[in-house]
Write an enzyme that holds these catalytic residues in place. Structure first.
Site, PDB file in Angstrom:
ATOM      1  N   ASP A   1       0.916  -0.994   0.205  1.00  0.00           N
ATOM      2  CA  ASP A   1       0.677  -0.077   0.010  1.00  0.00           C
ATOM      3  C   ASP A   1       0.886   1.534  -0.402  1.00  0.00           C
ATOM      4  O   ASP A   1       2.075   1.790   1.087  1.00  0.00           O
ATOM      5  CB  ASP A   1      -0.753  -0.662   0.970  1.00  0.00           C
ATOM      6  CG  ASP A   1      -1.918   0.840   0.675  1.00  0.00           C
ATOM      7  OD1 ASP A   1      -2.234   0.941  -0.139  1.00  0.00           O
ATOM      8  OD2 ASP A   1      -2.202   1.486   2.324  1.00  0.00           O
TER       9      ASP A   1
ATOM     10  N   ARG B   1       0.133  15.071  14.124  1.00  0.00           N
ATOM     11  CA  ARG B   1       1.111  15.486  14.079  1.00  0.00           C
ATOM     12  C   ARG B   1       1.483  17.621  13.940  1.00  0.00           C
ATOM     13  O   ARG B   1       1.829  18.045  13.187  1.00  0.00           O
ATOM     14  CB  ARG B   1       2.075  15.519  13.049  1.00  0.00           C
ATOM     15  CG  ARG B   1       2.322  13.683  13.666  1.00  0.00           C
ATOM     16  CD  ARG B   1       4.064  13.716  12.279  1.00  0.00           C
ATOM     17  NE  ARG B   1       3.849  14.089  11.343  1.00  0.00           N
ATOM     18  CZ  ARG B   1       2.852  12.905  10.240  1.00  0.00           C
ATOM     19  NH1 ARG B   1       2.603  11.574  10.785  1.00  0.00           N
ATOM     20  NH2 ARG B   1       3.708  12.705   8.639  1.00  0.00           N
TER      21      ARG B   1
ATOM     22  N   GLU C   1     -10.314   3.573   3.151  1.00  0.00           N
ATOM     23  CA  GLU C   1      -9.870   4.301   2.726  1.00  0.00           C
ATOM     24  C   GLU C   1      -9.880   4.197   1.256  1.00  0.00           C
ATOM     25  O   GLU C   1     -10.235   3.185   0.691  1.00  0.00           O
ATOM     26  CB  GLU C   1      -8.479   4.105   3.210  1.00  0.00           C
ATOM     27  CG  GLU C   1      -7.605   4.561   3.957  1.00  0.00           C
ATOM     28  CD  GLU C   1      -6.614   4.737   4.440  1.00  0.00           C
ATOM     29  OE1 GLU C   1      -5.541   3.813   3.461  1.00  0.00           O
ATOM     30  OE2 GLU C   1      -5.540   5.433   5.056  1.00  0.00           O
TER      31      GLU C   1
ATOM     32  N   GLU D   1      -9.120   4.098  -2.458  1.00  0.00           N
ATOM     33  CA  GLU D   1      -7.888   3.698  -2.779  1.00  0.00           C
ATOM     34  C   GLU D   1      -7.888   2.998  -4.337  1.00  0.00           C
ATOM     35  O   GLU D   1      -9.481   2.370  -3.929  1.00  0.00           O
ATOM     36  CB  GLU D   1      -7.099   2.685  -1.761  1.00  0.00           C
ATOM     37  CG  GLU D   1      -6.495   3.180  -1.016  1.00  0.00           C
ATOM     38  CD  GLU D   1      -5.822   3.047   0.262  1.00  0.00           C
ATOM     39  OE1 GLU D   1      -4.802   1.874  -0.647  1.00  0.00           O
ATOM     40  OE2 GLU D   1      -5.173   3.146   0.923  1.00  0.00           O
TER      41      GLU D   1
ATOM     42  N   ASP E   1      -9.259   0.543   1.999  1.00  0.00           N
ATOM     43  CA  ASP E   1      -8.301  -0.197   2.761  1.00  0.00           C
ATOM     44  C   ASP E   1      -8.721   0.097   4.250  1.00  0.00           C
ATOM     45  O   ASP E   1      -8.034   1.860   5.073  1.00  0.00           O
ATOM     46  CB  ASP E   1      -6.666   0.327   2.547  1.00  0.00           C
ATOM     47  CG  ASP E   1      -5.794   0.523   4.093  1.00  0.00           C
ATOM     48  OD1 ASP E   1      -5.911  -1.040   4.072  1.00  0.00           O
ATOM     49  OD2 ASP E   1      -4.599   0.614   4.220  1.00  0.00           O
TER      50      ASP E   1
ATOM     51  N   ARG F   1      -8.554   3.949  13.262  1.00  0.00           N
ATOM     52  CA  ARG F   1      -7.566   5.200  13.572  1.00  0.00           C
ATOM     53  C   ARG F   1      -7.257   4.836  14.969  1.00  0.00           C
ATOM     54  O   ARG F   1      -5.868   5.042  14.846  1.00  0.00           O
ATOM     55  CB  ARG F   1      -7.986   6.725  13.664  1.00  0.00           C
ATOM     56  CG  ARG F   1      -8.392   6.342  11.461  1.00  0.00           C
ATOM     57  CD  ARG F   1      -7.245   6.213  10.789  1.00  0.00           C
ATOM     58  NE  ARG F   1      -8.022   6.889   9.139  1.00  0.00           N
ATOM     59  CZ  ARG F   1      -6.879   6.552   8.771  1.00  0.00           C
ATOM     60  NH1 ARG F   1      -6.036   6.304   8.805  1.00  0.00           N
ATOM     61  NH2 ARG F   1      -7.508   6.780   7.651  1.00  0.00           N
TER      62      ARG F   1
ATOM     63  N   GLN G   1      -4.240   2.286  15.445  1.00  0.00           N
ATOM     64  CA  GLN G   1      -3.406   2.466  14.301  1.00  0.00           C
ATOM     65  C   GLN G   1      -2.435   3.998  15.178  1.00  0.00           C
ATOM     66  O   GLN G   1      -1.113   3.416  15.197  1.00  0.00           O
ATOM     67  CB  GLN G   1      -3.499   2.980  13.296  1.00  0.00           C
ATOM     68  CG  GLN G   1      -2.429   3.543  12.213  1.00  0.00           C
ATOM     69  CD  GLN G   1      -3.394   4.030  10.520  1.00  0.00           C
ATOM     70  OE1 GLN G   1      -4.283   4.079  10.660  1.00  0.00           O
ATOM     71  NE2 GLN G   1      -2.599   4.631   9.807  1.00  0.00           N
TER      72      GLN G   1
ATOM     73  N   THR H   1      -4.816   5.979   0.245  1.00  0.00           N
ATOM     74  CA  THR H   1      -6.005   6.958   0.530  1.00  0.00           C
ATOM     75  C   THR H   1      -5.676   8.489  -1.354  1.00  0.00           C
ATOM     76  O   THR H   1      -4.552   9.551  -1.087  1.00  0.00           O
ATOM     77  CB  THR H   1      -6.600   7.347   1.627  1.00  0.00           C
ATOM     78  OG1 THR H   1      -6.508   7.257   2.516  1.00  0.00           O
ATOM     79  CG2 THR H   1      -7.038   8.446   0.926  1.00  0.00           C
TER      80      THR H   1
ATOM     81  N   GLU I   1      -9.644  12.369   7.811  1.00  0.00           N
ATOM     82  CA  GLU I   1      -9.454  14.039   6.452  1.00  0.00           C
ATOM     83  C   GLU I   1     -10.627  14.286   7.159  1.00  0.00           C
ATOM     84  O   GLU I   1     -10.703  15.960   6.715  1.00  0.00           O
ATOM     85  CB  GLU I   1      -8.926  13.827   5.703  1.00  0.00           C
ATOM     86  CG  GLU I   1      -7.405  13.335   5.320  1.00  0.00           C
ATOM     87  CD  GLU I   1      -7.716  12.897   3.518  1.00  0.00           C
ATOM     88  OE1 GLU I   1      -7.345  13.824   2.701  1.00  0.00           O
ATOM     89  OE2 GLU I   1      -7.652  11.680   3.349  1.00  0.00           O
TER      90      GLU I   1
END
Lengths: 369, 369
Positions: B101, B117, B169, B171, B203, B207, B210, B313, B327
């Protein structure tokens, strides 16, 4: 190859061929291979010349087969079915389905954290809470003896070329049996019933490529160019006399990671061009096989026959028991990474010293340009 | 299923069965499936009821087969070989060997960096230098329509339970053909000759799991519980009229990542319970398929038939073109993650508006507790 690795108490499984002939299943016995495909004592289990029917058959058949082979070897005339190991070519013991690599040595995690991230705590906050792991590339797993090409890659911004920091990682992996379908976590207490056997694993690593690519999604090309495994799958049953308690765990693991189960008193060595560069032991691993498999399936992920779960680099508490050159050389500060032509050989055994020696054979590879 | 997805200009390949019968290979044609296994016009290529011989045969045979099928459909009486799609059960188009991926959308990488972040630069320094990727779990890839269980896992220190941040996601992935052995990098200019076709990929991501597990080795259980793909593999040839230039790349990519090749003007949508929540386009992707495959093999890693390389994504430049709920909801601040019972459906098409529409069918899954 050390014939002492393979007494009748071991009986590790592999796949071999002779003189370009078809592949057969076998067990290693001293300096010979007992040809299970021609022996034919286990019904049609090995008729196809591979281990796939055995692996998919599950723990009861594994146990019955081991007993039957032990009796046959101790009682019978095996002459027609013994092949000198020097005449055999060994192949991957089974198609490797999916490959997970853990990071389960506290000493390795702490050493690499200290060396690579000197301004932070060596261990990430999650390290003592869960067996960190990631998926590796199953397709690039090769057998003992296959040369390993020095990979090219981005060593930093705008800098593409052969890695300058080619490393080995001394690991032990387990291969799973039939497996479970999606949505069926394995309990820690049941985990070992899914383990067909163990192999040595050299998770070759290009440290410069890995360092540059790995944020934020982890290792990719720094690892995917090759992973070497040893050809003989040592049954967990062969290691039964050598099971020991794992190190204490603080904080106590969550319920799904208990009971931790047992570790193995398994001596591990890595040599470069015949000179031993590290001596360590699987028993130093913080997270056990049972915890690794329980964790890997705790989200309902499935697993199947021939999946490989490797330990991550096994380092010990002393400087001479570090399991990779990143640690041994302090990332190239106190010594060299691998040079072209270097041969890395991993070996492992339990027992010896009067007890039957349960050896793994070799997991070796020579670096080519 | 939208019959308009599958005109004769598309001819995507899949595997199906009817009423519990054996699996057959087919191509989608409007609201029917042309049964390639009974049709038998392509020699024995589909006799085994799967696509494996075709995928392994390589680009010349892919091209010949496509021409032959087009002629047969336009000229012949297909009646006995057409199966109503409503009567068919679709299966994975091929065994997925290894699954990579990528993380190739600049907008997705920038949005997630900013959200997760906030105190650092959104893009890591390597992002514009290489197509970041990681290995996912091939074994937990499922087909359109398979329910997805909400995974349990560590949501933080000492906190184990069902994920509270289940995401999709959006993709697109490509499936490779015969592949190349170890030590043989694919040049960017040759990369597309190794691509058998494209599928949609969801996918699924937890979260919270993860975020807690991913340092320092990347996603593992936050992704490995399920990945859904669409059942029809759209040949690259069907998308030929819709190839477009990719976005400009700064800094210029290294030589092994050039030429970048073409992108695809492919409209993408994600809907939750029938309500479209994002509309985006594959052409926004920063890194192309050619660059992805050239990068993934630049270290000599091998690949083979049925390997899946997903885009990551696909987000666009506008708020309504974000490709995942992380997002869209700013990590749950402005909206909700997926609830039990929610059905996520991905769709995609090129063309339409007077041109033949090259559709992908659906890539859907319902969340179950």
């Amino acid at each position: 190859m050390n014939p002492a690795d393979f007494p009748v108490q071991n009986l590790p499984y592999g796949v071999f061929s002779v003189a370009g002939g078809p592949r057969h299943a076998g067990v290693a016995l001293g300096d010979r291979i007992l040809d299970l495909t021609t022996l034919g004592v286990c019904g049609g289990l090995f008729a196809s010349g591979n281990l796939e029917s055995l692996i998919a058959a599950g723990p009861e058949v594994w146990s019955e087969t081991r007993h039957l082979l032990t009796e046959t070897i101790e009682g019978g005339d095996l002459h027609d079915h013994l092949v000198p190991m020097t005449e055999a070519v060994l192949h991957l013991p089974c198609p490797i389905g999916n490959y997970v690599d853990f990071f389960s040595s506290l000493e390795h995690a702490a050493n690499t954290g200290r060396i690579l991230r000197p301004d932070t705590e060596p261990l990430t906050p999650n390290w003592r809470r869960l067996p960190i792991g990631y998926h590796g590339r199953a397709r690039s797993i090769v057998i003992d003896g296959v040369p390993v090409r020095r990979p090219h890659g981005q060593r930093g911004p705008g800098d593409f070329g052969p890695t300058r920091r080619l490393d080995f990682e001394l690991e032990v992996g387990f291969i799973t049996g039939p497996g479970l379908s999606l949505g069926t976590p394995v309990t820690a207490s049941a985990a070992e019933s899914h383990i067909f056997g163990l192999v040595l694993v050299n998770d070759w690593s290009a440290r410069d490529i890995q360092a540059w690519e790995a944020k934020p999604l982890g290792p990719f090309l720094g690892k995917s160019f090759a992973t070497t495994i040893s050809p003989w799958v040592v049954p967990l049953a062969a290691l039964a006399p050598h099971r020991v308690d794992p190190p204490p765990q603080h904080p106590p693991p969550l319920p799904y990671l208990t009971p931790a189960g047992k570790s193995i008193d398994l001596h591990l060595e890595a040599a470069i061009n015949g000179t031993v560069v590290t001596r360590t032991n699987y028993r130093h691993l913080y997270w056990t096989m049972s915890q690794q498999l329980a964790h890997a399936t705790s989200n309902g992920a499935n697993f199947g026959p021939g999946d490989l779960f490797a330990s991550g680099t096994v380092s010990g508490p002393t400087p001479d028991s570090r399991g990779c050159l990143l640690e041994i050389t302090e990332n190239g500060q106190t010594g060299e990474y691998l040079r072209d032509g270097d041969t890395v050989t991993l070996t492992a055994w339990a027992g010896g010293d009067g007890q039957p020696r349960i050896g793994f054979g070799t997991c070796s590879g020579t670096v080519v340009a």
